[in-house]
Design a protein around this motif. Structure first.
Motif, PDB file in Angstrom:
ATOM      1  N   ASP A   1       3.873  -7.387 -30.906  1.00 30.96           N
ATOM      2  CA  ASP A   1       3.849  -8.371 -31.995  1.00 30.96           C
ATOM      3  C   ASP A   1       4.477  -9.688 -31.560  1.00 30.96           C
ATOM      4  O   ASP A   1       4.015 -10.771 -31.950  1.00 30.96           O
ATOM      5  N   VAL A   2       5.540  -9.614 -30.754  1.00 33.71           N
ATOM      6  CA  VAL A   2       6.171 -10.841 -30.258  1.00 33.71           C
ATOM      7  C   VAL A   2       5.218 -11.609 -29.346  1.00 33.71           C
ATOM      8  O   VAL A   2       5.061 -12.830 -29.452  1.00 33.71           O
ATOM      9  N   LEU A   3       4.561 -10.866 -28.440  1.00 38.88           N
ATOM     10  CA  LEU A   3       3.598 -11.523 -27.544  1.00 38.88           C
ATOM     11  C   LEU A   3       2.439 -12.120 -28.332  1.00 38.88           C
ATOM     12  O   LEU A   3       1.972 -13.230 -28.032  1.00 38.88           O
ATOM     13  N   LEU A   4       1.976 -11.390 -29.359  1.00 37.58           N
ATOM     14  CA  LEU A   4       0.889 -11.908 -30.194  1.00 37.58           C
ATOM     15  C   LEU A   4       1.297 -13.200 -30.883  1.00 37.58           C
ATOM     16  O   LEU A   4       0.511 -14.155 -30.975  1.00 37.58           O
TER      17      LEU A   4
ATOM     18  N   GLY B   1       6.602  -4.495 -39.753  1.00 36.18           N
ATOM     19  CA  GLY B   1       7.962  -4.327 -39.243  1.00 36.18           C
ATOM     20  C   GLY B   1       8.673  -5.627 -38.992  1.00 36.18           C
ATOM     21  O   GLY B   1       9.701  -5.655 -38.310  1.00 36.18           O
ATOM     22  N   PHE B   2       8.136  -6.736 -39.545  1.00 36.02           N
ATOM     23  CA  PHE B   2       8.775  -8.046 -39.335  1.00 36.02           C
ATOM     24  C   PHE B   2       9.971  -8.204 -40.274  1.00 36.02           C
ATOM     25  O   PHE B   2       9.853  -7.993 -41.486  1.00 36.02           O
ATOM     26  N   VAL B   3      11.120  -8.585 -39.700  1.00 30.81           N
ATOM     27  CA  VAL B   3      12.328  -8.865 -40.482  1.00 30.81           C
ATOM     28  C   VAL B   3      12.665 -10.343 -40.292  1.00 30.81           C
ATOM     29  O   VAL B   3      12.869 -10.784 -39.162  1.00 30.81           O
ATOM     30  N   PRO B   4      12.689 -11.128 -41.366  1.00 30.04           N
ATOM     31  CA  PRO B   4      12.879 -12.580 -41.191  1.00 30.04           C
ATOM     32  C   PRO B   4      14.223 -12.953 -40.582  1.00 30.04           C
ATOM     33  O   PRO B   4      14.319 -13.957 -39.879  1.00 30.04           O
ATOM     34  N   GLY B   5      15.269 -12.177 -40.853  1.00 23.84           N
ATOM     35  CA  GLY B   5      16.585 -12.510 -40.300  1.00 23.84           C
ATOM     36  C   GLY B   5      17.333 -13.512 -41.153  1.00 23.84           C
ATOM     37  O   GLY B   5      16.767 -14.184 -42.029  1.00 23.84           O
ATOM     38  N   PHE B   6      18.641 -13.623 -40.883  1.00 23.98           N
ATOM     39  CA  PHE B   6      19.503 -14.501 -41.677  1.00 23.98           C
ATOM     40  C   PHE B   6      19.107 -15.965 -41.520  1.00 23.98           C
ATOM     41  O   PHE B   6      19.069 -16.724 -42.495  1.00 23.98           O
ATOM     42  N   LEU B   7      18.793 -16.388 -40.290  1.00 29.35           N
ATOM     43  CA  LEU B   7      18.487 -17.802 -40.035  1.00 29.35           C
ATOM     44  C   LEU B   7      17.235 -18.240 -40.783  1.00 29.35           C
ATOM     45  O   LEU B   7      17.228 -19.285 -41.456  1.00 29.35           O
ATOM     46  N   LEU B   8      16.160 -17.456 -40.689  1.00 34.72           N
ATOM     47  CA  LEU B   8      14.906 -17.830 -41.349  1.00 34.72           C
ATOM     48  C   LEU B   8      15.068 -17.802 -42.865  1.00 34.72           C
ATOM     49  O   LEU B   8      14.500 -18.654 -43.568  1.00 34.72           O
TER      50      LEU B   8
END
Length: 458
Positions: free
Chosen positions: A212-215, A312-319
């Motif tokens: 997913d990161v590479l995509l 399975g994407f987690v936006p995270g605190f920064l986003l």
């Protein structure tokens, strides 16, 4: 130069003294003044409890002392040089000591702790806004001056005047109503800086797998490259067709995302976004066109990667924090951007018509060098003057935006301190704002000497 800076720094001390004294006199002279009665009014206490609470506040803050003594006590507390007192309140000595901003009436906490919590929030809000304002304003203002009387100049002037005329409080309410309300597009949060769930997330965005990161990187890179190539190589009419198509598709998607959208919205939004996007594609200003089309390509690539990803994407605190700050930053930036862009246009236009610019052209100096090496440097003085007001504005300039979007920053804290007549908090905020104002003017004076060789302080 060092003597001048030292003299200016020393002059700040009596200036700050005068600023805080004026604010204290206004508070003390207002109806009710600074007293224990004003702190407990409206609480509906029994007479005995009311008297006990008044005595407690008088003993804790010295509110029953004469007003001049209250101010001198506060001044002694915040000064690093002053009197020290023992446990019985008697003078124990005079010399260097630590500064104490006191304890807030409203919160019952040290003012230093409150400022340490609120200042980073306001600084973050303005650190995102100020560079955005200057970069866009300089780009638009310089281009409008060099294209005087042409389509870009007329169009940007109308747009900037419109933006400047819209009050930020009205714009903030409309943004919340349209882009954060469940009745329209619930794309952004209505208030706050983070969701509760974001506190348990990792700081950076997180994907379920490496694929997913590479995509994401591949789609973002391809989307950006395609639109950059189109911005640089395609003829104007094909760029307008490409961007118009993107705008039409975005308008249809936006209308479909609206809950209970009327039929007219399916016609209005595609037409509006299609025309605006086509105008961006047809724009002759290469720099702005490349930035706009490259950004659109990047966003399309990211959107495609998210839709094709395996989850399975987690936006995270920064986003999550940036998502919450999007509307406040736009609300805080558009008015200042419009003002600064018009100021830049006027300054550059005045210098473009100056004798030294004509002389440089007559000597065969290329127009780009005349503009950026000679004209732009001499046009910096008004921008530096505005910069002097930005430093104190970092703390107090976002009062309205913080109130509208319920952001617990310095602006909201200042409003609450004034409403509750919190003497310690009001005087401390005044002291810091005054200090930043004086530092801003000192930095601006030094930048004058850097931008204009004729200015010297030696």
């Amino acid at each position: 130069m060092s003597t001048y800076i030292l003299r200016r720094l020393l002059l700040m001390i009596p200036t700050l003294f005068g600023i805080t004294l004026v604010v204290f006199v206004v508070m003390a002279a207002s109806p009710g003044g600074i007293s224990a009665q004003t702190l407990i009014e409206g609480q509906g206490l029994e007479p005995e409890a009311r008297k006990a609470l008044e005595d407690y506040y008088n003993r804790l803050y010295g509110l029953d002392d004469p007003a001049p003594l209250q101010y001198l006590r506060w001044l002694n507390n915040v000064s690093p040089l002053g009197f020290e007192f023992d446990a019985e309140g008697q003078v124990a000595g005079f010399g260097l000591k630590g500064s104490d901003l006191g304890t807030s009436f409203r919160y019952g906490r040290p003012v230093t702790d409150l400022l340490a919590e609120r200042i980073p929030i306001t600084l973050l809000l303005n650190a995102l806004t100020v560079p955005l304002i200057y970069v866009i304003a300089i780009a638009v203002g310089v281009r409008a001056a060099t294209q005087r009387g042409k389509a870009f100049d007329v169009g940007s002037s109308v747009t900037l005047l419109t933006l400047w005329s819209i009050p930020s409080m009205l714009a903030g309410v409309l943004m919340i109503g349209f882009f954060a309300s469940d009745q329209h597009w619930h794309w952004f949060p209505t208030a706050g800086l983070n969701r509760r769930e974001a506190l348990d997330m990792p700081f950076l965005p997180h994907w379920g797998s490496l694929a997913d990161v590479l995509l994401l990187f591949v789609c973002a890179a391809v989307g950006t490259a395609v639109f950059l190539a189109a911005a640089l190589r395609l003829p104007a009419r094909y760029r307008a067709l490409l961007m118009g198509g993107v705008g039409l598709a975005a308008g249809v998607a936006m209308a479909r995302a609206h809950a209970g959208a009327p039929d007219g919205l399916y016609l209005f939004l595609p037409l509006l976004l299609g025309v605006l996007a086509a105008a961006v594609g047809h724009m002759q200003y290469v720099g702005m066109r490349v930035v706009a089309m490259g950004s659109i390509g990047l966003l399309l690539g990211i959107g495609l990667a998210v839709s094709l990803g395996g989850g399975g994407f987690v936006p995270g605190f920064l986003l999550d924090r940036l998502w919450h700050l999007a509307l406040p930053v736009v609300c805080l930036a558009y008015g200042s951007f419009a003002f600064l862009a018009k100021l830049t246009r006027t300054a550059v236009l005045e210098n473009l018509l100056a004798d030294y610019a004509r002389t440089a052209r007559a000597k065969g100096v290329p127009e780009s060098q005349v503009l950026w090496r000679h004209v732009f440097r001499n046009s910096l003085l008004p921008l530096i003057t505005v910069f002097a007001s930005l430093l104190p504005g970092l703390l107090a300039g976002s009062v309205i935006v913080e109130q509208i979007f319920s952001i617990d920053g310095m602006g909201k804290l200042a409003v609450e301190a004034v409403k509750t007549r919190d003497r310690e908090l009001v005087l401390s905020i005044t002291l810091i704002s005054g200090l930043l104002t004086l530092l801003g003017y000192l930095i601006a004076d030094l930048l004058y000497a850097v931008a204009d060789p004729r200015v010297s302080y030696d």
